[in-house]
Scaffold this active site. Structure first.
Site, PDB file in Angstrom:
ATOM      1  N   ASP A   1     -50.674  -5.783 122.477  1.00 18.64           N
ATOM      2  CA  ASP A   1     -49.772  -6.686 121.770  1.00 18.64           C
ATOM      3  C   ASP A   1     -48.379  -6.075 121.773  1.00 18.64           C
ATOM      4  O   ASP A   1     -48.230  -4.852 121.756  1.00 18.64           O
ATOM      5  CB  ASP A   1     -50.245  -6.896 120.332  1.00 18.64           C
ATOM      6  CG  ASP A   1     -51.515  -7.735 120.247  1.00 18.64           C
ATOM      7  OD1 ASP A   1     -51.704  -8.605 121.107  1.00 18.64           O
ATOM      8  OD2 ASP A   1     -52.305  -7.516 119.318  1.00 18.64           O
TER       9      ASP A   1
ATOM     10  N   ASP B   1     -51.945 -14.709 123.392  1.00 18.80           N
ATOM     11  CA  ASP B   1     -52.120 -15.241 122.034  1.00 18.80           C
ATOM     12  C   ASP B   1     -51.227 -16.464 121.820  1.00 18.80           C
ATOM     13  O   ASP B   1     -51.640 -17.449 121.197  1.00 18.80           O
ATOM     14  CB  ASP B   1     -51.771 -14.187 120.983  1.00 18.80           C
ATOM     15  CG  ASP B   1     -52.656 -12.964 121.051  1.00 18.80           C
ATOM     16  OD1 ASP B   1     -53.812 -13.072 121.517  1.00 18.80           O
ATOM     17  OD2 ASP B   1     -52.195 -11.888 120.631  1.00 18.80           O
TER      18      ASP B   1
END
Length: 166
Positions: free
Chosen positions: A128, A146
């Site tokens: 991330d 995401d």
């Protein structure tokens, strides 16, 4: 002799464009993650705006780090869920390839799911790097996969609302 008009305005209903959209999501996701891992050390953060940073973070769990603190079984569990989701989505795309909004939603979700599955298989965690924050509060870091899943889910809801209102 009658010939087939190649320039017909009739919409195509094949699965190929939807797989292509998913592939573009996967490509953008993986290239962005490779770039971030090359430029950042784990935990390193660089402000971009007053409410957005780039940061290298690892997520061993699912959304919002759900089950991230578990012993490692979650890697296989979330990988399996991603693979099964992708297979179900391919089946649904084949059955509903002419429904544009629905298929956009599915293609984005599939691309995001596969992007995160690739991370779990290769690294044991999801990479991330997008960090949105406000007034000292940080949204959990996320990535392009995401984002595609989130947008796809929104389009899916929009498609269902349109369908209900018909």
């Amino acid at each position: 002799m009658a010939t087939k008009n190649r320039f017909s305005s009739k919409p195509r209903s094949g699965i190929t464009p939807w797989i292509g959209i998913a592939a573009i999501v996967i490509l953008l996701d993986q290239l962005s993650k490779i770039t971030i891992t090359k430029l950042f050390a784990f935990g390193e953060s660089h402000p971009v705006t007053s409410f957005f940073n780039l940061v290298l973070a690892y997520n061993r769990g699912a959304a919002f780090s759900f089950l991230a603190a578990e012993s490692g079984w979650q890697r296989y569990f979330f990988t399996a869920i991603g693979v099964v989701a992708a297979l179900v989505i391919v089946y649904m795309l084949q059955r509903h390839a002419g429904q544009r909004l629905f298929c956009w939603a599915l293609a984005l979700i599939m691309g995001g799911a596969i992007g995160n599955v690739i991370d779990r298989v290769l690294y044991g965690h999801v990479i991330d790097f997008l960090d949105v924050h406000f007034n000292g509060w940080h949204w959990p870091a996320f990535n392009i996969a995401d984002s595609a899943i989130f947008i796809g889910a929104g389009l899916f809801i929009l498609d269902e609302l349109r369908r209900v209102n018909r």
